[in-house]
Write an enzyme that holds these catalytic residues in place. Structure first.
Site, PDB file in Angstrom:
ATOM      1  N   GLU A  85     -17.363   8.484 -21.497  1.00  0.00           N
ATOM      2  CA  GLU A  85     -16.598   7.841 -21.759  1.00  0.00           C
ATOM      3  C   GLU A  85     -18.466   7.029 -23.113  1.00  0.00           C
ATOM      4  OE1 GLU A  85     -15.520   4.861 -19.988  1.00  0.00           O
ATOM      5  OE2 GLU A  85     -12.968   6.684 -19.360  1.00  0.00           O
ATOM      6  N   ARG A  88     -10.269   7.331 -13.601  1.00  0.00           N
ATOM      7  CA  ARG A  88     -11.639   7.967 -13.784  1.00  0.00           C
ATOM      8  C   ARG A  88     -11.856   8.493 -14.528  1.00  0.00           C
ATOM      9  NH1 ARG A  88     -12.104   2.763 -14.199  1.00  0.00           N
ATOM     10  NH2 ARG A  88     -13.728   1.722 -12.460  1.00  0.00           N
ATOM     11  N   HIS A 119     -10.177   3.460 -22.705  1.00  0.00           N
ATOM     12  CA  HIS A 119     -11.080   2.208 -20.694  1.00  0.00           C
ATOM     13  C   HIS A 119     -10.103   1.199 -20.999  1.00  0.00           C
ATOM     14  CE1 HIS A 119     -12.763   2.775 -16.719  1.00  0.00           C
ATOM     15  NE2 HIS A 119     -11.883   2.285 -17.468  1.00  0.00           N
TER      16      HIS A 119
HETATM   17  P1  NAP Z   1      -6.759   1.093  -4.177  1.00  0.00           P
HETATM   18  O1  NAP Z   1      -5.025   0.224  -3.942  1.00  0.00           O
HETATM   19  O2  NAP Z   1      -7.366   1.470  -3.779  1.00  0.00           O
HETATM   20  O3  NAP Z   1      -5.448   2.509  -3.994  1.00  0.00           O
HETATM   21  C1  NAP Z   1      -6.470   3.882  -4.614  1.00  0.00           C
HETATM   22  C2  NAP Z   1      -5.437   5.050  -4.052  1.00  0.00           C
HETATM   23  O4  NAP Z   1      -6.132   6.557  -3.570  1.00  0.00           O
HETATM   24  C3  NAP Z   1      -5.146   4.274  -2.386  1.00  0.00           C
HETATM   25  O5  NAP Z   1      -3.612   4.833  -2.052  1.00  0.00           O
HETATM   26  C4  NAP Z   1      -5.851   5.769  -1.208  1.00  0.00           C
HETATM   27  O6  NAP Z   1      -4.810   6.495  -0.768  1.00  0.00           O
HETATM   28  C5  NAP Z   1      -5.926   6.736  -3.038  1.00  0.00           C
HETATM   29  N1  NAP Z   1      -7.086   7.777  -2.651  1.00  0.00           N
HETATM   30  C6  NAP Z   1      -7.810   7.319  -2.331  1.00  0.00           C
HETATM   31  N2  NAP Z   1      -9.054   8.473  -2.993  1.00  0.00           N
HETATM   32  C7  NAP Z   1      -8.384   9.224  -2.608  1.00  0.00           C
HETATM   33  C8  NAP Z   1      -8.969  11.019  -2.025  1.00  0.00           C
HETATM   34  N3  NAP Z   1     -10.211  11.282  -1.952  1.00  0.00           N
HETATM   35  N4  NAP Z   1      -7.746  12.135  -2.362  1.00  0.00           N
HETATM   36  C9  NAP Z   1      -6.293  11.271  -2.511  1.00  0.00           C
HETATM   37  N5  NAP Z   1      -6.322   9.653  -2.709  1.00  0.00           N
HETATM   38  C10 NAP Z   1      -6.959   9.054  -2.550  1.00  0.00           C
HETATM   39  O7  NAP Z   1      -7.141   1.051  -5.101  1.00  0.00           O
HETATM   40  P2  NAP Z   1      -5.881   0.845  -6.231  1.00  0.00           P
HETATM   41  O8  NAP Z   1      -6.441  -1.254  -6.817  1.00  0.00           O
HETATM   42  O9  NAP Z   1      -4.788   0.782  -6.647  1.00  0.00           O
HETATM   43  O10 NAP Z   1      -6.871   0.906  -7.957  1.00  0.00           O
HETATM   44  C11 NAP Z   1      -7.088   2.588  -8.438  1.00  0.00           C
HETATM   45  C12 NAP Z   1      -8.363   3.203  -9.165  1.00  0.00           C
HETATM   46  O11 NAP Z   1      -7.858   2.933 -10.536  1.00  0.00           O
HETATM   47  C13 NAP Z   1      -9.746   2.107  -9.182  1.00  0.00           C
HETATM   48  O12 NAP Z   1     -10.395   3.159  -8.267  1.00  0.00           O
HETATM   49  C14 NAP Z   1     -10.581   2.127 -10.632  1.00  0.00           C
HETATM   50  O13 NAP Z   1     -11.263   3.516 -10.650  1.00  0.00           O
HETATM   51  C15 NAP Z   1      -8.780   2.475 -11.737  1.00  0.00           C
HETATM   52  N6  NAP Z   1      -8.518   1.606 -12.716  1.00  0.00           N
HETATM   53  C16 NAP Z   1      -8.996   1.990 -13.706  1.00  0.00           C
HETATM   54  C17 NAP Z   1      -8.262   0.950 -14.682  1.00  0.00           C
HETATM   55  C18 NAP Z   1      -8.372   0.919 -15.919  1.00  0.00           C
HETATM   56  O14 NAP Z   1      -8.907   0.476 -16.880  1.00  0.00           O
HETATM   57  N7  NAP Z   1      -8.475   2.006 -16.550  1.00  0.00           N
HETATM   58  C19 NAP Z   1      -8.516  -0.638 -14.487  1.00  0.00           C
HETATM   59  C20 NAP Z   1      -8.194  -0.639 -12.794  1.00  0.00           C
HETATM   60  C21 NAP Z   1      -8.545  -0.107 -11.811  1.00  0.00           C
HETATM   61  P3  NAP Z   1      -6.571   6.840   0.553  1.00  0.00           P
HETATM   62  O15 NAP Z   1      -7.484   6.701   1.287  1.00  0.00           O
HETATM   63  O16 NAP Z   1      -5.653   7.373   1.762  1.00  0.00           O
HETATM   64  O17 NAP Z   1      -6.985   8.689  -0.089  1.00  0.00           O
END
Ligand code: NAP
Length: 316
Positions: free
Chosen positions: A263, A234, A281
């Site tokens: 965005e 993000r 995005h």
């Molecule tokens: P996920 O499986 O929930 O992984 C997120 C990771 O971030 C977790 O391992 C979590 O570990 C860590 N995290 C969360 N809060 C944190 C904090 N405050 N400080 C440090 N680490 C933190 O999610 P995902 O499926 O991988 O997706 C991740 C993100 O990618 C989504 O939330 C979305 O915003 C983004 N995304 C972008 C696109 C795009 O089109 N560009 C598409 C899909 C997703 P901990 O909780 O242990 O910290």
């Protein structure tokens, strides 16, 4: 009686909306004129039991309050920073998103961006198109990946899928997140420590208040003039003004960005830089991922209104 739902966002093709109409009484918000929207909130909104929305459009507490009978919010996407989960859960409303089905395609884009930054693909494309090759204009060499360190900020589903790919390029993986994660030996003590150890820093955390501007000037300086930032998470996670400063001053080598703070608007100073790769995005924007995301978002509604538990609920 068909359950009334409000449909937000513009990711729903006509044929899918037509199919949805056979199961739900759909109020398609993007198709309403301002007058129709006002009339909807005067009358029909009071009966709405489900909201189908996207991660970008989301739903805040004020909007949710306009649907007093709301039971479920089904989000197309995995990022929930535009969804007021706390307010919804406080009202006992089920919230679902679409994890996993987009993970591999988003990870692919992260690696594509990293490669584009490392091998300077946009610059080379511009060089060839401009006739600089034939004119024998000088060309900067690129950087190899083998033996380099990829620091992954947020080692969740997407972060780990990125690591799987980058290991195949001979890169070493390090990560930072709050919990120990699946490979604690690879976890650094802080984000800044991760940046200092990394040649490439890949942002894969959620957005929202907890990560806002976590990648700040100090983190970018720790990454350094030979380092590159990749952000597919993000825009809010990165202090964009600090990023532009660091890139312009040569304190950071390069950046490859799929997401931005405001965005679809970009600061002209960012778009004017040569050492950036920019995409609009599109992490999950493939035929396959989008089809799977739409299907899962709708299946969550069908499960809920069919009296079954939602398939991918977001836990409180
Ligand atoms: P996920 O499986 O929930 O992984 C997120 C990771 O971030 C977790 O391992 C979590 O570990 C860590 N995290 C969360 N809060 C944190 C904090 N405050 N400080 C440090 N680490 C933190 O999610 P995902 O499926 O991988 O997706 C991740 C993100 O990618 C989504 O939330 C979305 O915003 C983004 N995304 C972008 C696109 C795009 O089109 N560009 C598409 C899909 C997703 P901990 O909780 O242990 O910290």
């Amino acid at each position: 009686m068909k359950a009334p739902i409000a449909v937000y966002g513009s990711v729903w093709p006509d044929e899918l909306l037509a199919a949805l109409e056979t199961r739900f009484a759909c109020h398609v918000m993007a198709r309403m004129t301002p007058a129709e929207t006002a009339a909807f909130f005067e009358t029909a909104a009071a009966q709405v039991r489900g909201v189908l929305t996207t991660g970008t459009v989301g739903i805040d507490a004020a909007l949710a309050a306009r649907f007093p009978l709301l039971e479920i919010v089904s989000v197309h996407g995995v990022g929930l920073d535009a969804v007021d989960i706390q307010a919804l859960h406080a009202r006992g409303i089920v919230v679902t998103n679409t994890p996993d089905v987009l993970t591999e395609d988003v990870a692919d884009l992260a690696v594509a961006l990293l490669l584009a930054a490392a091998r300077r693909l946009p610059q080379l494309d511009r060089y060839v198109r401009a006739g600089h090759w034939a004119a024998k204009r000088p060309l900067l060499p690129a950087r190899s990946l083998r033996g380099k360190v990829a620091g992954i900020y947020g080692y969740g589903r997407i972060g780990q899928a990125v690591a799987t790919r980058l290991r195949a390029f001979g890169m070493a993986i390090r990560y930072f997140q709050r919990s120990a994660g699946p490979e604690p030996a690879l976890r650094t003590a802080s984000l800044q420590a991760l940046a200092a150890e990394s040649d490439y820093l890949l942002v894969c955390t959620p957005g929202g208040a907890a990560t806002r501007h976590a990648v700040d000037a100090a983190v970018l300086d720790a990454l350094g003039p030979d380092g590159s930032l990749v952000n597919i998470a993000r825009g809010s996670v990165v202090d964009q003004a600090a990023l532009v400063d660091a890139l312009a001053a040569g304190r950071l080598g390069a950046a490859a960005l799929d997401v931005f703070e405001d965005e679809p608007n970009l600061p002209p100073a960012l778009a004017a830089l040569d050492n950036v790769v920019l995409t609009p995005h599109v992490g999950s924007f493939t035929h396959e991922a989008r089809q799977a995301m739409r299907a899962l978002a709708i299946d969550n509604l069908l499960a809920h209104f069919g009296g079954r538990p939602a398939l991918t609920p977001v836990l409180p």
